[in-house]
Design a protein around this motif. Structure first.
Motif, PDB file in Angstrom:
ATOM      1  N   GLU A   1     -14.655 -10.666  32.123  1.00 18.39           N
ATOM      2  CA  GLU A   1     -14.114 -10.282  31.149  1.00 18.39           C
ATOM      3  C   GLU A   1     -14.030 -11.641  30.058  1.00 18.39           C
ATOM      4  N   ARG A   2     -13.723 -12.850  30.840  1.00 20.83           N
ATOM      5  CA  ARG A   2     -13.904 -14.063  30.021  1.00 20.83           C
ATOM      6  C   ARG A   2     -15.164 -14.641  29.580  1.00 20.83           C
TER       7      ARG A   2
ATOM      8  N   CYS B   1      -7.861 -10.425  36.137  1.00 14.41           N
ATOM      9  CA  CYS B   1      -7.061 -11.180  36.695  1.00 14.41           C
ATOM     10  C   CYS B   1      -6.021 -12.035  35.715  1.00 14.41           C
TER      11      CYS B   1
ATOM     12  N   CYS C   1     -14.933 -15.194  35.288  1.00 12.43           N
ATOM     13  CA  CYS C   1     -14.783 -13.684  35.479  1.00 12.43           C
ATOM     14  C   CYS C   1     -15.581 -13.199  34.345  1.00 12.43           C
TER      15      CYS C   1
ATOM     16  N   CYS D   1      -7.671 -14.017  33.050  1.00 11.51           N
ATOM     17  CA  CYS D   1      -8.348 -13.228  32.150  1.00 11.51           C
ATOM     18  C   CYS D   1      -7.431 -12.581  31.148  1.00 11.51           C
TER      19      CYS D   1
END
Ligand SMILES: [Zn+2]
Length: 127
Positions: A50-51, A83, A48, A86
């Motif tokens: 964010e990660r 999610c 993702c 994350c």
């Protein structure tokens, strides 16, 4: 930030879901670190946005406590929260009063405290 996120969305690699995500980490030193989702034909290998941003920050030498806020824009019809995988990583590195800021292309934004999105985290206190 809106324009940066719109540009960043174009760099996402989402040939399977077509759901692009851009994340921009705001660090306490004033720097911003980008991340996009990068999908894979083996779906579980997808990461993702964010990660991606958080792990990039770590690779650049940032430490837990250096993270201020995270901005997120998605290509979907509405703003989307990170999610839960994350959120777990966000809890690991961001302060409880850090902000998760969702933005759309029209400039609308919603802000949530990390502690509100992750009220019962699994963290170092559990180990
Ligand atoms: Zn995620």
């Amino acid at each position: 930030m809106k324009e940066e996120l719109i540009k960043l969305l174009d760099r996402a690699y989402a040939p399977y879901s077509k759901f692009k995500v851009a994340a921009m980490l705001e660090m306490k030193d004033g720097k911003f670190i980008p991340g996009v989702n990068v999908e894979n034909a083996s779906y579980g290998a997808t990461i993702c946005a964010e990660r991606n941003a958080i792990t990039t920050a770590i690779a650049l030498g940032y430490k837990k406590g250096d993270f201020k806020n995270i901005y997120i824009m998605v290509s979907g019809k509405k703003m989307s929260m990170p999610c839960f995988m994350c959120r777990q990583v966000i809890v690991e590195f961001m302060d409880k009063d850090g902000l998760i800021i969702l933005m759309d292309r029209d400039g609308n934004r919603e802000e949530y405290k990390v502690s509100d999105c992750c009220p019962y985290p699994f963290d170092e206190d559990d180990l």
